[in-house]
Design a protein around this motif. Structure first.
Motif, PDB file in Angstrom:
ATOM      1  N   UNK A  22       9.280 -22.557 -36.541  1.00 36.90           N
ATOM      2  CA  UNK A  22      10.249 -23.551 -35.569  1.00 36.90           C
ATOM      3  C   UNK A  22      10.474 -23.380 -34.041  1.00 36.90           C
ATOM      4  N   UNK A  23       9.719 -21.437 -33.953  1.00 35.83           N
ATOM      5  CA  UNK A  23      10.324 -21.056 -33.000  1.00 35.83           C
ATOM      6  C   UNK A  23       7.934 -20.646 -32.314  1.00 35.83           C
ATOM      7  N   UNK A  24       8.307 -21.224 -31.540  1.00 37.34           N
ATOM      8  CA  UNK A  24       6.519 -21.354 -31.583  1.00 37.34           C
ATOM      9  C   UNK A  24       6.157 -20.084 -30.757  1.00 37.34           C
ATOM     10  N   UNK A  25       7.062 -19.549 -30.384  1.00 38.10           N
ATOM     11  CA  UNK A  25       6.911 -18.196 -28.882  1.00 38.10           C
ATOM     12  C   UNK A  25       8.432 -16.952 -29.876  1.00 38.10           C
ATOM     13  N   UNK A  26       7.989 -17.089 -31.532  1.00 34.55           N
ATOM     14  CA  UNK A  26       9.247 -16.070 -32.022  1.00 34.55           C
ATOM     15  C   UNK A  26       8.357 -14.877 -32.185  1.00 34.55           C
ATOM     16  N   UNK A  27       7.272 -14.053 -31.649  1.00 31.84           N
ATOM     17  CA  UNK A  27       6.335 -12.367 -31.494  1.00 31.84           C
ATOM     18  C   UNK A  27       7.760 -11.813 -30.707  1.00 31.84           C
ATOM     19  N   UNK A 162       7.246 -30.775 -26.172  1.00 30.06           N
ATOM     20  CA  UNK A 162       6.396 -29.754 -26.717  1.00 30.06           C
ATOM     21  C   UNK A 162       6.347 -28.913 -27.341  1.00 30.06           C
ATOM     22  N   UNK A 163       8.068 -28.583 -27.681  1.00 31.97           N
ATOM     23  CA  UNK A 163       8.647 -28.128 -28.932  1.00 31.97           C
ATOM     24  C   UNK A 163       8.208 -29.229 -30.613  1.00 31.97           C
ATOM     25  N   UNK A 164       8.552 -30.620 -29.630  1.00 31.76           N
ATOM     26  CA  UNK A 164       7.329 -31.240 -31.454  1.00 31.76           C
ATOM     27  C   UNK A 164       6.507 -31.381 -31.486  1.00 31.76           C
ATOM     28  N   UNK A 165       5.703 -31.392 -30.518  1.00 28.13           N
ATOM     29  CA  UNK A 165       4.410 -31.350 -31.223  1.00 28.13           C
ATOM     30  C   UNK A 165       3.575 -29.596 -31.319  1.00 28.13           C
ATOM     31  N   UNK A 166       4.061 -28.462 -31.390  1.00 24.17           N
ATOM     32  CA  UNK A 166       4.384 -27.189 -31.740  1.00 24.17           C
ATOM     33  C   UNK A 166       4.762 -27.299 -33.350  1.00 24.17           C
ATOM     34  N   UNK A 167       6.539 -28.237 -33.577  1.00 26.50           N
ATOM     35  CA  UNK A 167       6.380 -27.820 -34.918  1.00 26.50           C
ATOM     36  C   UNK A 167       5.320 -28.975 -36.042  1.00 26.50           C
ATOM     37  N   UNK A 168       5.378 -30.069 -34.649  1.00 29.97           N
ATOM     38  CA  UNK A 168       4.337 -31.458 -36.309  1.00 29.97           C
ATOM     39  C   UNK A 168       3.133 -30.292 -36.993  1.00 29.97           C
ATOM     40  N   UNK A 169       3.022 -29.772 -36.141  1.00 26.31           N
ATOM     41  CA  UNK A 169       1.464 -29.374 -36.862  1.00 26.31           C
ATOM     42  C   UNK A 169       1.139 -27.546 -37.645  1.00 26.31           C
ATOM     43  N   UNK A 170       2.956 -27.611 -37.681  1.00 32.38           N
ATOM     44  CA  UNK A 170       3.252 -25.859 -37.807  1.00 32.38           C
ATOM     45  C   UNK A 170       2.813 -25.798 -39.359  1.00 32.38           C
ATOM     46  N   UNK A 175      10.606 -32.688 -44.672  1.00 28.76           N
ATOM     47  CA  UNK A 175      11.504 -33.007 -44.909  1.00 28.76           C
ATOM     48  C   UNK A 175      12.170 -31.644 -43.568  1.00 28.76           C
ATOM     49  N   UNK A 176      11.301 -30.632 -44.302  1.00 24.52           N
ATOM     50  CA  UNK A 176      12.327 -29.340 -43.285  1.00 24.52           C
ATOM     51  C   UNK A 176      12.060 -29.840 -42.040  1.00 24.52           C
ATOM     52  N   UNK A 177      10.939 -30.583 -41.415  1.00 23.10           N
ATOM     53  CA  UNK A 177      10.900 -30.762 -40.108  1.00 23.10           C
ATOM     54  C   UNK A 177      12.168 -32.079 -39.670  1.00 23.10           C
ATOM     55  N   UNK A 178      12.100 -32.437 -40.619  1.00 20.22           N
ATOM     56  CA  UNK A 178      13.323 -33.983 -40.116  1.00 20.22           C
ATOM     57  C   UNK A 178      14.667 -33.103 -40.005  1.00 20.22           C
ATOM     58  N   UNK A 179      14.685 -32.768 -41.144  1.00 19.50           N
ATOM     59  CA  UNK A 179      16.228 -31.749 -41.121  1.00 19.50           C
ATOM     60  C   UNK A 179      16.336 -31.074 -40.263  1.00 19.50           C
ATOM     61  N   UNK A 180      14.904 -29.571 -39.146  1.00 24.92           N
ATOM     62  CA  UNK A 180      15.653 -29.557 -38.273  1.00 24.92           C
ATOM     63  C   UNK A 180      15.801 -30.466 -36.634  1.00 24.92           C
ATOM     64  N   UNK A 181      14.999 -31.445 -37.317  1.00 25.79           N
ATOM     65  CA  UNK A 181      15.593 -33.014 -35.819  1.00 25.79           C
ATOM     66  C   UNK A 181      16.731 -32.926 -35.663  1.00 25.79           C
ATOM     67  N   UNK A 182      17.500 -33.194 -37.517  1.00 21.23           N
ATOM     68  CA  UNK A 182      18.458 -33.485 -36.961  1.00 21.23           C
ATOM     69  C   UNK A 182      20.189 -32.535 -36.510  1.00 21.23           C
TER      70      UNK A 182
END
Length: 225
Positions: A22-27, A162-170, A175-182
């Motif tokens: 969920x955090x593309x720049x995590x590190x 950009x964030x949504x594009x990243x997590x859609x490919x993660x 269901x976890x992606x939808x929960x994050x949107x919620x």
């Protein structure tokens, strides 16, 4: 706050495994927090507000293994995960509670937070920053790694796209992606510039946005000696 607590109770077991997706720049996001956590003390007292599972504190412990850390969070289930993470470490204290209302009287070398303060109304953010300043020791540092809103509606929509594009490919389950949107519906983000001004107003020095990647920012300030 109860709605927020319920949401994080639900994801407590999966929280850490989801972070990297969920955090593309995590590190860089967490790594920079540790790199700017400079205090002249090998056994610093650290307050981690909205600590969740203790993820940020775990990185700080890599740098300061003897640190004495207080973790405060509204979700008892998130802190239960933290207790498992730090099992055997007697330098860790756990507080279940709403950190905007909790009476903190001790002083700390560092007050840190990751991905929590953006859930507060702006007036509560400002009051919290004042409280953080009041409990910092001289030369103590405040680090807030958080989500921020874009400076304009266009920039904000670009950041979120950009964030949504990243997590859609993660690779996260749908269901976890939808929960994050919620969960995003509970966000009350402020801009970086607003928050830096609030930090300056309360008296912090060397206030800066050390790092920013779209909606993710690491904000820093230091209390005068």
């Amino acid at each position: 706050m109860n709605q927020l607590k319920d949401k994080f109770d639900e994801i407590s077991k999966k929280y850490d495994s989801q972070r990297k997706m969920l955090i593309p720049c995590f590190d860089e996001f967490y790594g920079i927090c540790v790199s700017v956590a400079d205090v002249n003390n090998n056994t610093p007292k650290i307050l981690d507000i909205g600590a969740g599972t203790g993820l940020l504190s775990s990185f700080l412990l890599d740098r300061y293994p003897e640190a004495r850390i207080t973790l405060i969070d509204i979700s008892e289930k998130m802190l239960e995960v933290a207790k498992q993470r730090f099992i055997g470490n007697e330098n860790i204290k756990y507080v279940v509670g709403d950190y905007t209302k909790y009476n903190l009287s001790e002083e700390f070398d560092m007050v840190v937070s990751a991905l929590s303060i953006h859930h507060l109304e702006d007036s509560d953010k400002k009051e919290l920053f004042k409280k953080c300043y009041s409990i910092l020791k001289p030369n103590g540092v405040f680090i807030n790694a958080d989500q921020v809103i874009g400076e304009t509606p266009y920039i904000d929509s670009l950041n979120k796209k950009r964030w949504k594009e990243s997590i859609e490919k993660s690779g996260l389950p749908r269901e976890e992606i939808l929960a994050a949107y919620e969960r995003m519906k509970l966000d009350k983000e402020a801009t970086v510039n607003q928050q830096l001004e609030w930090l300056k107003e309360i008296g912090l020095m060397d206030v800066s946005c050390i790092y920013k990647y779209y909606s993710f920012a690491v904000m820093f300030g230091r209390k005068k000696s």
